[in-house]
Design a protein around this motif. Structure first.
Motif, PDB file in Angstrom:
ATOM      1  N   TYR A  52      -4.773   1.462  -8.106  1.00 37.53           N
ATOM      2  CA  TYR A  52      -5.296   0.312  -7.098  1.00 37.53           C
ATOM      3  C   TYR A  52      -5.956  -0.406  -6.966  1.00 37.53           C
ATOM      4  O   TYR A  52      -6.586  -0.548  -8.158  1.00 37.53           O
ATOM      5  CB  TYR A  52      -5.848   1.703  -5.699  1.00 37.53           C
ATOM      6  CG  TYR A  52      -4.574   2.499  -5.250  1.00 37.53           C
ATOM      7  CD1 TYR A  52      -3.603   2.359  -4.290  1.00 37.53           C
ATOM      8  CD2 TYR A  52      -3.420   3.875  -6.826  1.00 37.53           C
ATOM      9  CE1 TYR A  52      -2.696   3.261  -4.009  1.00 37.53           C
ATOM     10  CE2 TYR A  52      -2.647   4.503  -6.218  1.00 37.53           C
ATOM     11  CZ  TYR A  52      -2.341   4.643  -4.843  1.00 37.53           C
ATOM     12  OH  TYR A  52      -1.416   4.984  -4.913  1.00 37.53           O
ATOM     13  N   ASP A  88      -2.063   8.258   1.603  1.00 32.47           N
ATOM     14  CA  ASP A  88      -2.914   8.119   0.457  1.00 32.47           C
ATOM     15  C   ASP A  88      -2.623   9.916  -0.252  1.00 32.47           C
ATOM     16  O   ASP A  88      -3.302  10.315  -1.091  1.00 32.47           O
ATOM     17  CB  ASP A  88      -4.002   8.076   1.276  1.00 32.47           C
ATOM     18  CG  ASP A  88      -4.729   9.393   2.328  1.00 32.47           C
ATOM     19  OD1 ASP A  88      -3.107   9.516   3.317  1.00 32.47           O
ATOM     20  OD2 ASP A  88      -6.128   9.447   2.665  1.00 32.47           O
ATOM     21  N   HIS A 117      -8.742  -1.145   1.658  1.00 28.44           N
ATOM     22  CA  HIS A 117      -7.373  -1.041   2.481  1.00 28.44           C
ATOM     23  C   HIS A 117      -7.000  -1.935   3.390  1.00 28.44           C
ATOM     24  O   HIS A 117      -7.958  -1.949   4.566  1.00 28.44           O
ATOM     25  CB  HIS A 117      -7.093   0.357   3.502  1.00 28.44           C
ATOM     26  CG  HIS A 117      -8.216   1.520   3.614  1.00 28.44           C
ATOM     27  ND1 HIS A 117      -8.911   0.538   5.209  1.00 28.44           N
ATOM     28  CD2 HIS A 117      -9.899   1.207   3.095  1.00 28.44           C
ATOM     29  CE1 HIS A 117      -9.972   1.387   5.227  1.00 28.44           C
ATOM     30  NE2 HIS A 117     -10.438   2.064   3.908  1.00 28.44           N
ATOM     31  N   PRO A 151      -3.737   2.700   1.291  1.00 29.51           N
ATOM     32  CA  PRO A 151      -4.937   2.567  -0.172  1.00 29.51           C
ATOM     33  C   PRO A 151      -4.183   0.898  -0.556  1.00 29.51           C
ATOM     34  O   PRO A 151      -3.034   1.661  -0.970  1.00 29.51           O
ATOM     35  CB  PRO A 151      -4.976   3.484  -1.389  1.00 29.51           C
ATOM     36  CG  PRO A 151      -4.326   4.449  -0.618  1.00 29.51           C
ATOM     37  CD  PRO A 151      -3.891   4.011   1.310  1.00 29.51           C
ATOM     38  N   ASP A 152      -4.392  -0.082  -1.075  1.00 29.66           N
ATOM     39  CA  ASP A 152      -3.551  -0.889  -1.135  1.00 29.66           C
ATOM     40  C   ASP A 152      -3.777  -0.698  -2.967  1.00 29.66           C
ATOM     41  O   ASP A 152      -4.180  -0.479  -3.619  1.00 29.66           O
ATOM     42  CB  ASP A 152      -4.718  -2.433  -1.023  1.00 29.66           C
ATOM     43  CG  ASP A 152      -4.568  -3.042   0.060  1.00 29.66           C
ATOM     44  OD1 ASP A 152      -4.534  -2.079   0.906  1.00 29.66           O
ATOM     45  OD2 ASP A 152      -4.264  -4.195   0.440  1.00 29.66           O
ATOM     46  N   LEU A 153      -2.434  -1.421  -3.003  1.00 30.77           N
ATOM     47  CA  LEU A 153      -1.864  -0.917  -4.104  1.00 30.77           C
ATOM     48  C   LEU A 153      -3.066  -2.236  -5.237  1.00 30.77           C
ATOM     49  O   LEU A 153      -2.209  -3.686  -5.014  1.00 30.77           O
ATOM     50  CB  LEU A 153      -0.230  -0.796  -4.853  1.00 30.77           C
ATOM     51  CG  LEU A 153       0.032   0.417  -4.844  1.00 30.77           C
ATOM     52  CD1 LEU A 153       1.767  -0.100  -4.066  1.00 30.77           C
ATOM     53  CD2 LEU A 153      -0.170   1.459  -5.818  1.00 30.77           C
ATOM     54  N   PHE A 206      -1.581   8.080  -5.713  1.00 34.17           N
ATOM     55  CA  PHE A 206      -3.184   7.916  -4.836  1.00 34.17           C
ATOM     56  C   PHE A 206      -3.756   8.609  -5.314  1.00 34.17           C
ATOM     57  O   PHE A 206      -5.174   9.241  -5.847  1.00 34.17           O
ATOM     58  CB  PHE A 206      -2.795   7.808  -3.994  1.00 34.17           C
ATOM     59  CG  PHE A 206      -4.379   7.187  -3.421  1.00 34.17           C
ATOM     60  CD1 PHE A 206      -5.654   6.234  -3.861  1.00 34.17           C
ATOM     61  CD2 PHE A 206      -5.503   7.820  -2.197  1.00 34.17           C
ATOM     62  CE1 PHE A 206      -6.127   5.667  -3.329  1.00 34.17           C
ATOM     63  CE2 PHE A 206      -6.913   7.492  -2.181  1.00 34.17           C
ATOM     64  CZ  PHE A 206      -7.330   6.291  -1.775  1.00 34.17           C
ATOM     65  N   TYR A 249     -12.131   2.107  -2.038  1.00 36.42           N
ATOM     66  CA  TYR A 249     -11.150   1.420  -2.393  1.00 36.42           C
ATOM     67  C   TYR A 249     -10.606   0.873  -1.368  1.00 36.42           C
ATOM     68  O   TYR A 249     -11.443   0.882   0.204  1.00 36.42           O
ATOM     69  CB  TYR A 249     -10.114   2.916  -2.607  1.00 36.42           C
ATOM     70  CG  TYR A 249      -9.481   3.438  -1.996  1.00 36.42           C
ATOM     71  CD1 TYR A 249      -8.880   3.840  -0.794  1.00 36.42           C
ATOM     72  CD2 TYR A 249     -10.450   5.166  -1.601  1.00 36.42           C
ATOM     73  CE1 TYR A 249      -8.585   3.640   1.247  1.00 36.42           C
ATOM     74  CE2 TYR A 249     -10.530   5.170  -0.066  1.00 36.42           C
ATOM     75  CZ  TYR A 249      -9.090   5.005   0.916  1.00 36.42           C
ATOM     76  OH  TYR A 249      -8.825   6.322   2.031  1.00 36.42           O
ATOM     77  N   HIS A 309       0.370  -1.367   0.001  1.00 34.98           N
ATOM     78  CA  HIS A 309       0.124  -0.062   0.057  1.00 34.98           C
ATOM     79  C   HIS A 309       0.928   1.200  -0.398  1.00 34.98           C
ATOM     80  O   HIS A 309       2.254   1.320   0.598  1.00 34.98           O
ATOM     81  CB  HIS A 309      -0.977  -0.158   1.226  1.00 34.98           C
ATOM     82  CG  HIS A 309      -0.424  -0.572   2.416  1.00 34.98           C
ATOM     83  ND1 HIS A 309      -0.429  -2.053   3.049  1.00 34.98           N
ATOM     84  CD2 HIS A 309       0.572   0.392   3.515  1.00 34.98           C
ATOM     85  CE1 HIS A 309       0.498  -1.735   4.226  1.00 34.98           C
ATOM     86  NE2 HIS A 309       1.360  -0.257   4.555  1.00 34.98           N
TER      87      HIS A 309
END
Length: 522
Positions: A128, A107, A168, A175-177, A112, A166, A104
């Motif tokens: 993301y 943000d 996470h 936030p997760d990629l 992001f 989104y 992640h």
């Protein structure tokens, strides 16, 4: 003759950058502070340092919310400071491992911000994991795309004003990629090269098993989130990522990667250690084990069995920036004062006598306990805040190191400056300065154990032989070294051998309770 890789039996010292040493008097540790203490770490006897994230970050999660992977946060210094630290560490004979946080971003990261500004379905959003919600119970209501939880409490989804959600798996600020996106994969390979070109010797990979998620996005429905090949962890595709990272690392001499891998069994753990993947993975067995001779023997046996087919070596740890310090874990309610420290010293001899590498956490060489009475207003860990104070979080093991003096800030920062987390007055007797000239101190004991281990390691085999022992103890032989650990309260007779180092002086041939000894094998 094949040269043994340096990391295979290294002792690595984890530096929590914000809490190690402050050079500029702002109350937070920094890279120049670490440089100023390299002599201390060399004399302690470790082989390498692992730095927690020092990248630009809003610190929503202690720096594990990265806003720029190719720079240094101004509060910690500059890229020039980092280059000087690498050069000085190498001059002191120390390797340098840095944290990489690929699951992640912050943000606040440019990627992001671009994703949020772009429309749904755009390439920027595909970096993301965005999804549409599900119909809620009431008219016009909408629920998250699935029931996945955040590790810090609450749902793992946050909704944007345009209606998309989104993912996470940690804080909403993380936030997760989308690791199914080739752009993300190529970008991180370039990030690895950026730091390798600056001379780093390796990477510690945060959330190493969790990068790829099940693209069906089905509900967990009560399943363990860490189950191998489950929706959130140890997906088969994650191994493709580490094979590509290994190719990058193999392009440089003597570089390595160690993964933070939480998984549900030894077979899955071994997959990460295949010859074309990671060099090491953390084995948290000792960190999770109670103070018990059978428990220690069981976890050592299973951990060594897990890595044996891979040809890799085990990696041991007792404490870290994410766990309660083991001195405090070893406390007994209504126990004898000092019992927990005696156990911690004994556990060190167990740790350092096992095959493989050992990771120490800053301050354990001083016998620092967990700070359990931090005021609520001082706590910064998102676990504390997202649980509305129901869980204390990890701030208690992240309190800055006490170097000198009789009162806060104990030499950590400039006199009169408050450190970013308050330091307890009772630490006055635990400072480096207070322990320096005391041959009975925990610091002196760590130095002695590390120096002796360094002399012994070249002659120690990669396996061990369990010896007969009393029920409260574990004895094993590793070539010329015998280790005896007594977890009971009453003395036990030592196995044969000439004593080399003991955590508590023996009574003749009797090892006291809550003590350990190294002996020259007969």
């Amino acid at each position: 003759m094949t040269r043994t890789p340096w990391w295979r039996d290294a002792v690595v010292y984890e530096v929590y950058v914000r809490s190690f040493a402050d050079s500029d008097g702002d109350g937070e540790g920094d890279l120049q502070g670490i440089r100023s203490r390299l002599g201390y770490l060399r004399d302690l006897g470790v082989d390498a340092l692992w730095l927690t994230p020092f990248y630009p970050s809003p610190l929503a999660d202690g720096g594990y919310d990265v806003a720029d992977y190719r720079d240094v946060d101004p509060r910690f210094g500059t890229l020039g400071d980092f280059d000087a630290l690498v050069a000085d560490a190498h001059a002191h004979g120390l390797r340098l491992i840095v944290d990489i946080v690929p699951n992640h971003t912050s943000d606040r990261h440019r990627w992001f911000r671009e994703a949020v500004a772009a429309p749904p379905g755009s390439p920027a959003r595909d970096r993301y994991i965005f999804r549409s919600g599900r119909p809620g119970e009431g008219p016009g209501e909408e629920d998250p795309p699935n029931d996945w939880p955040s590790a810090f409490g609450g749902p793992a989804w946050t909704r944007l004003p345009d209606g998309e959600w989104y993912l996470h798996l940690y804080a909403a600020e993380q936030p997760d990629l989308n690791w199914r996106n080739p752009w993300v994969r190529h970008e991180f390979e370039d990030i690895l090269r950026f730091w390798l070109d600056r001379g780093v010797d390796g990477f510690r990979i945060d959330v190493a098993a969790g990068l790829v998620k099940d693209d069906a996005f089905g509900d967990l429905a009560g399943r363990d989130a860490r189950t191998a090949n489950g929706p959130l962890s140890s997906r088969p595709e994650v191994h493709e990522i580490y094979r590509s990272w290994r190719r990058v690392l193999d392009g440089y001499d003597g570089r390595m990667a160690i993964g933070e891998v939480w998984t549900d069994g030894p077979d899955d753990l071994a997959l990460y250690l295949r010859p074309d993947e990671l060099h090491q993975v953390f084995q948290f067995d000792l960190q999770l084990a109670p103070w018990s001779a059978p428990a220690f023997q069981d976890v050592v046996t299973s951990a060594m069995k897990a890595v044996a087919p891979t040809g890799a070596a085990p990696t041991w740890v007792l404490s870290s920036h994410d766990s309660i310090r083991h001195v405090t874990r070893y406390e007994q309610p209504e126990g004898v004062p000092g019992l927990e420290l005696a156990r911690a010293r004994a556990a060190l001899l167990l740790l350092l006598s096992l095959p493989g590498s050992a990771y120490l956490y800053q301050g354990e060489e001083l016998g620092l306990p967990e700070v359990t009475d931090l005021p609520d207003k001082a706590r910064q860990d998102p676990i504390f805040h997202r649980s509305d104070g129901g869980q204390p979080g990890r701030d208690g093991c992240r309190v800055p190191l006490p170097w000198s003096g009789k009162t806060e800030p104990f030499g950590f920062t400039a006199e009169g400056v408050l450190p970013w987390l308050p330091m307890p007055a009772r630490w006055a007797s635990l400072t480096v300065e207070a322990q320096e000239g005391d041959p009975s101190s925990t610091l002196a004991f760590y130095r002695a154990a590390l120096a002796l281990r360094r002399r012994l390691v070249p002659d120690l085999p990669d396996d061990l032989e369990w010896l007969d022992s009393p029920a409260t103890a574990v004895f094993f032989k590793r070539g010329p070294l015998t280790c005896a650990l007594n977890c009971g309260e009453n003395p036990v007779r030592l196995p044969p051998g000439r004593p080399l180092l003991t955590s508590i002086p023996p009574y003749g041939d009797l090892l006291p309770g809550n003590a350990a000894a190294w002996l020259a094998s007969p």
